[in-house]
Design a protein around this motif. Sequence first.
Motif, short mmCIF file in Angstrom:
data_model
loop_
_atom_site.label_atom_id
_atom_site.label_comp_id
_atom_site.label_asym_id
_atom_site.label_seq_id
_atom_site.Cartn_x
_atom_site.Cartn_y
_atom_site.Cartn_z
N ARG A 11 47.69 22.97 33.57
CA ARG A 11 47.89 23.38 34.97
C ARG A 11 49.28 23.93 35.19
O ARG A 11 49.46 24.90 35.93
N ILE A 14 49.42 27.46 33.77
CA ILE A 14 48.71 28.38 34.67
C ILE A 14 49.56 28.69 35.90
O ILE A 14 49.72 29.86 36.26
N ILE A 68 44.04 31.68 39.26
CA ILE A 68 43.34 31.83 37.98
C ILE A 68 43.33 33.29 37.54
O ILE A 68 43.66 33.61 36.40
N SER A 72 45.63 34.63 34.47
CA SER A 72 44.87 35.14 33.33
C SER A 72 45.33 36.55 32.97
O SER A 72 45.48 36.88 31.79
N LEU A 117 43.64 28.12 29.90
CA LEU A 117 42.56 28.40 30.86
C LEU A 117 41.21 27.79 30.45
O LEU A 117 40.23 27.96 31.16
N VAL A 120 38.77 26.11 32.92
CA VAL A 120 38.03 26.91 33.91
C VAL A 120 36.53 26.86 33.63
O VAL A 120 35.72 26.96 34.54
N ARG A 126 34.58 30.01 39.05
CA ARG A 126 35.91 30.56 38.76
C ARG A 126 35.97 31.39 37.48
O ARG A 126 36.98 32.01 37.17
N ALA A 130 38.76 34.30 36.00
CA ALA A 130 39.50 34.23 34.74
C ALA A 130 39.23 35.44 33.85
O ALA A 130 40.11 35.88 33.11
#
Length: 144
Positions: A11, A14, A68, A72, A117, A120, A126, A130
Amino acid sequence: MSFNNLDTLYRQVIMDHYKHPRNRGKLEEDALVVDMNNPTCGDRIQLQIQVEDGKVKDAKFEGEGCSISMSSASMMTQAIKGKSIEDALRMSQLFSDMMLGKEIDPGNLEMGDVEALQGVAKFPARIKCATLAWKAMEQGVEKN
């Protein structure tokens, strides 16, 4: 490292890419340009890629979207720079597999922060967020 610690670390990675995106902006030289959006949630991206001698020389993006999709895009542009088109497309396939919850074996490809990621996959709504930048990259290099 426990699962909770790993989840927290992912997290943080990200959010770092979201708050401090790498390769955000426009390329000054000629580039392949791909505009793509996710109408489901409103994410949109313009990806610019410079390809030289079959390799990704540079990549930048602009756009708006959730943490996200933007993180990404930041991770993807970092990961594909310097890679051959073949390796960039292989990375995209590995990423898609990861989003489907499959175990991946990147072999000798360095995925970098992209692996953050993987969580996800637990949130099907989601996944399109991504994969947006990756789909744009695939479309761009196929034009080349």
